[in-house]
Write an enzyme that holds these catalytic residues in place. Sequence first.
Site, PDB file in Angstrom:
ATOM      1  N   SER A  86       0.822  -1.209   0.000  1.00 27.99           N
ATOM      2  CA  SER A  86       0.000   0.000   0.000  1.00 27.99           C
ATOM      3  C   SER A  86       0.853   1.255   0.000  1.00 27.99           C
ATOM      4  O   SER A  86       0.338   2.349  -0.225  1.00 27.99           O
ATOM      5  CB  SER A  86      -0.905   0.018   1.243  1.00 27.99           C
ATOM      6  OG  SER A  86      -0.120   0.009   2.430  1.00 27.99           O
ATOM      7  N   HIS A 137      -3.283  -3.900  -5.085  1.00 25.78           N
ATOM      8  CA  HIS A 137      -3.542  -3.366  -3.758  1.00 25.78           C
ATOM      9  C   HIS A 137      -5.004  -3.575  -3.389  1.00 25.78           C
ATOM     10  O   HIS A 137      -5.895  -2.879  -3.877  1.00 25.78           O
ATOM     11  CB  HIS A 137      -3.185  -1.873  -3.699  1.00 25.78           C
ATOM     12  CG  HIS A 137      -3.436  -1.257  -2.369  1.00 25.78           C
ATOM     13  ND1 HIS A 137      -3.864   0.039  -2.202  1.00 25.78           N
ATOM     14  CD2 HIS A 137      -3.348  -1.770  -1.114  1.00 25.78           C
ATOM     15  CE1 HIS A 137      -4.021   0.292  -0.931  1.00 25.78           C
ATOM     16  NE2 HIS A 137      -3.710  -0.792  -0.248  1.00 25.78           N
ATOM     17  N   GLU A 196      -6.581  -1.763  -6.601  1.00 23.25           N
ATOM     18  CA  GLU A 196      -5.736  -0.886  -7.409  1.00 23.25           C
ATOM     19  C   GLU A 196      -4.676  -1.763  -8.088  1.00 23.25           C
ATOM     20  O   GLU A 196      -3.849  -2.383  -7.411  1.00 23.25           O
ATOM     21  CB  GLU A 196      -5.068   0.176  -6.535  1.00 23.25           C
ATOM     22  CG  GLU A 196      -6.047   1.192  -5.979  1.00 23.25           C
ATOM     23  CD  GLU A 196      -5.382   2.217  -5.071  1.00 23.25           C
ATOM     24  OE1 GLU A 196      -5.715   3.404  -5.173  1.00 23.25           O
ATOM     25  OE2 GLU A 196      -4.525   1.814  -4.244  1.00 23.25           O
ATOM     26  N   ASN A 198      -4.951   6.127  -1.023  1.00 26.56           N
ATOM     27  CA  ASN A 198      -4.202   6.650   0.121  1.00 26.56           C
ATOM     28  C   ASN A 198      -3.719   8.072  -0.114  1.00 26.56           C
ATOM     29  O   ASN A 198      -3.585   8.857   0.832  1.00 26.56           O
ATOM     30  CB  ASN A 198      -3.021   5.732   0.445  1.00 26.56           C
ATOM     31  CG  ASN A 198      -3.434   4.544   1.282  1.00 26.56           C
ATOM     32  OD1 ASN A 198      -4.454   4.580   1.971  1.00 26.56           O
ATOM     33  ND2 ASN A 198      -2.655   3.476   1.224  1.00 26.56           N
TER      34      ASN A 198
END
Length: 377
Positions: free
Chosen positions: A118, A139, A151, A189
């Site tokens: 991540s 991800h 992802e 993120n």
Amino acid sequence: MAERVAVVGAGTMGSGIAQSAAACGFEVALVDVSEEALERGMRSVRANLERRVERGRISSEERDGVLGRISTFTSLESCAGASLVIEAVVEDIGVKREVFRTLERVVGEEAVLATNTSSLSVAEISATTRRPERVVGMHFFNPAPVMRLVEVVRGPRSGEEALARAEEAARRMGKTPVRVSDTPGFIVNRVARPFYLEALRLAETGESPARIDASLRERGFRMGPLELADLIGQDVNLAVSESLFRRYYCHPRFRPSHLQRSMFEAGLLGRKTGRGFYAYGPNGRAQQEEDARPSPEIALRVISCVVNEAFFALEEGVASAGDIDRAMQLGANYPKGPFAWAEELGARQILDTLDSLHRLRGEAYLAAPALRDRAAG
């Protein structure tokens, strides 16, 4: 025979990914160096499946089928024969690179090697391999059996075939793959960071946490940023912010909060310690006694910063506007994506909000050129 997938790492993410793969018919090798970790991981899978049986979502026969398709191993040699290997070990670049070096000696030439990182660079992980074109990012989001987003990260040397096969595997698991370039934080993120950081800046200036959270819930968010940080853990949330700050070469947009650092040092980590921005009773519920009247200005300020980061990501080619919106809705449970917010609130109003903050508070509020172009028309 069913196609074989290997998952390396039996922690929360690894066991969840293994469950997701087995549930859609893959034969799964779940690998960890620790027998104890494998036992914990399988207990978690069994408990998750049992809850689904109790709620009537799957039958007991389906539960047994999923469990029967997962085998556990303590050696990476067990990954031989897998068409896809998903690494989900600790977020340590040295550990991950050693795993990939070993995997390349074990698996077949056609196997795709994916990392569930991540926060680390797919490029740096793949640099240790002889064939980086077969290394990609996948991800997943926690809890992996529930969250629909994956992802799929394109490293600078990732091949199209490997990326397409990773996307197809994600679809077979019932996920929505979104392709993203190998940049710090990928989409979710990174674009979610201002949701927390701007709320923390407001709290640092004396704004009530309860009012901040109520203002964002009023705009459709399931949880406000500060109560969500309490749920995630202030330590975990701070670690992500500090990692992104370093990887973006200390850009003021990503500057972590000194308030959150102080809370971390004091052990005020949120729900898991009984106190963070709120105090939590034995039932885990927050005791919110402060003024919680929503403020449209607070919501506009936080959302404007999220939209701004999305425009920076778009400019840099991280992903398309549609994929960024989709990722934020599926991976962060946003009521709408940042580009949809820009349409609803108006790019001009968002830009004016940022420009006003920029004049008062500096470079953390520098507007993305693409946002300025959108506002101009």
